[in-house]
Enzyme design. Structure first.
Site, PDB file in Angstrom:
ATOM      1  N   GLY A  16      40.438  37.828  39.315  1.00 52.94           N
ATOM      2  CA  GLY A  16      40.547  38.419  40.645  1.00 52.94           C
ATOM      3  C   GLY A  16      39.363  37.910  41.405  1.00 52.94           C
ATOM      4  N   THR A  17      38.222  38.344  41.049  1.00 48.68           N
ATOM      5  CA  THR A  17      36.970  37.696  41.442  1.00 48.68           C
ATOM      6  C   THR A  17      36.398  37.898  42.810  1.00 48.68           C
ATOM      7  OG1 THR A  17      37.558  35.852  40.031  1.00 48.68           O
ATOM      8  CG2 THR A  17      35.775  35.473  41.499  1.00 48.68           C
ATOM      9  N   THR A  18      35.040  37.804  42.789  1.00 50.62           N
ATOM     10  CA  THR A  18      34.314  37.582  44.029  1.00 50.62           C
ATOM     11  C   THR A  18      33.377  36.422  43.742  1.00 50.62           C
ATOM     12  OG1 THR A  18      34.301  39.942  44.403  1.00 50.62           O
ATOM     13  CG2 THR A  18      32.798  38.618  45.721  1.00 50.62           C
TER      14      THR A  18
END
Lengths: 265, 233
Positions: free
Chosen positions: B12-14
């Site tokens: 998903g990540t940032t």
């Protein structure tokens, strides 16, 4: 040079996308380009906003699942992208649509111009030739069901003659005194049909383009208030610095539109 | 509730990349999910390509790993042939080549950052589709949606190394607070002419945001601290 990672996308009999490598839908897109011929050459305006499609079902499946192709709203991702570039000595190319495909087209044109220079014969590619080349590229990609997802505007001046043309992602190609892509077709061209003249001065041309760009700013959701106007004449290409237009909101009717009928818009 | 453990691993990540006066700071969260299950809560999404160029990976874990592996391989050979370290621009363009030519198959957004002697610190964003955009700072991944407004307000040119790293850590931490697909720790990598520094910020080293509470060992500690009979009259 291209490098395609060798992968197996499934059984070609059952899966329609298995053996094709085509652009399915655009991710990172630019909006309208508006361009006109004027007394000394061609003027082309574009804004610097680039959207990114966002889709909540992106991580659900693989590319075969085309029902994920629509976007759930779009984010204004990049606000500093130049969508009008000089090509050789005589042409200006503006593009709307998928930016990665536009960057690829610029690479093709770099090679075209390089080979043209290598002849070292005093001739150079004019806008008509570049337009023709782009038309062939776009149409042939369309025939392979793998379009470059752009609408291109090609303007230029060579030997005193101004040229302005357009090519769409399916290879539709034509020339005119004024052209526009995307929303510009619907909002800007009627204004241009009414107010364009062959002997427009630079100042009048700029004002006319700004009138069109202001309407697009009001009515195109993907437009931003940061634009550039590029000019090409026999002398060469100038691209203006990015700037913003003033907008008008002081109509009486805007002040309190729901006064008479709360809940309406 | 269906955990769907067969769903592809997705970060998903940032991810964030920021230039500062002298180099770049790359930052990322550490959550890799398979559907609703967190497959890896301490992943390292900032991957080395060369001594001086790193890439932040988002989207499909597999796709981003395979693209990084190919580009590391190409850059290795390129460095040998060139006789000196590869530039950040070359690294970005190699990634673009893979991302663009395989756009139908890949689902990965990348941020390339590094330092070379010709251009100094540079950040290149490469979203889905294979567009390359050189930017003073770049954000990506699902958590980045929550950071556009933050960066519009907080970003300044010519920050110092400390300011830039603090900005990145704060931003990833804010995104983790709101994005279900981001979580874990904040990792940063600072690249400049002197070299590369990796940092690690677990949750307890970060500032608390709205509606977040100070972590405790146990309820018992709270009750004991308050005194034996707090409500007795």
């Amino acid at each position: 040079m291209t490098f395609t990672i060798p992968i197996d996308n499934g059984d070609a009999l059952k899966n329609a996308e298995a053996d094709s490598q085509r652009t399915l839908y655009p991710y990172v897109t630019g909006t309208s380009i508006v361009a006109i011929k004027y007394k000394d050459g061609v003027l082309m305006a574009s804004d610097m906003g680039v959207l990114m499609a966002s889709s909540l079902c992106k991580f659900k499946g693989f590319m075969v699942d085309n029902e994920c192709a629509g976007s759930y709203g779009s984010t204004l991702r990049y606000k500093n992208i130049e969508r009008v570039k000089a090509i050789g000595k005589h042409s200006l190319l503006g593009a709307s649509g998928e930016i990665s495909d536009f960057q690829e087209i610029l690479r093709y044109l770099d090679e075209l111009v390089l080979n043209d220079n290598m002849w070292d014969d005093g001739n150079s590619l004019g806008p008509k030739e570049v337009h023709n080349y782009l038309t062939r590229v776009m149409y042939n990609r369309r025939n392979k069901f793998n379009p470059l997802w752009n609408t291109l505007v090609l303007g230029g001046v060579k030997n005193g003659e101004s040229y302005l043309g357009m090519v769409s992602m399916i290879g539709v190609s034509f020339e005119d005194n004024h052209v526009a892509t995307g929303f510009g077709n619907h909002l800007a061209r009627p204004i241009l049909r009414d107010e364009w003249r062959a002997d427009l001065s630079f100042e009048d041309g700029v004002k006319l383009l700004e009138k069109c760009m202001r309407v697009l700013l009001y009515r195109d959701r993907s437009a931003i208030n940061k634009l550039q106007i590029a000019k090409i004449t026999e002398e060469g290409v100038t691209v203006s610095q990015p700037y913003s237009l003033k907008t008008f909101w002081e109509f009486q009717a805007f002040h309190n539109p729901t006064a008479g009928a709360q809940g309406s818009w | 509730m269906d955990l769907n453990l067969d769903a592809p691993h997705s970060m998903g990540t940032t991810i964030i990349g920021v230039t500062y006066n002298g180099g770049v700071v790359l930052g990322a969260d550490s959550r890799t999910s398979t559907g609703m299950y967190v497959a890896n809560r301490a992943s390292d999404k900032i991957t080395q390509l060369t001594d001086n160029v790193y890439v932040c990976r988002s989207g499909s874990a597999a796709d981003s790993q395979v693209v990084s592996d190919y580009v590391r391989y190409f850059l290795h050979q390129h460095t040998i042939q060139l006789g000196q370290p590869a530039t950040v621009k070359v690294s970005a363009n190699l990634i673009r080549m893979l991302a663009y030519n395989n756009k139908n198959m890949l689902q990965t957004g990348l941020i390339v950052g590094g330092w070379d002697k010709y251009e100094g610190g540079k950040i290149y964003g490469i979203p889905l589709g294979g567009t390359v955009v050189e930017q003073p700072f770049a954000i990506g991944g699902s958590g980045s949606s929550y950071l556009y407004g933050f960066f519009d307000q907080a970003w300044k040119e010519n920050m110092t190394k400390e300011e830039a790293e603090q900005l990145v850590v704060k931003a990833v931490s804010l995104a983790i607070a709101r994005d279900g697909a981001s979580g874990g720790v904040v990792r940063t990598v600072i690249i400049n002419s002197e070299g590369v520094t990796r940092n690690f910020y677990p949750g307890d080293k970060l500032q608390l945001w709205h509606e977040e509470l100070e972590p405790q060992n146990s309820l018992l500690d709270i009750l004991n601290a308050a005194g034996p009979e707090p409500m007795a009259m």
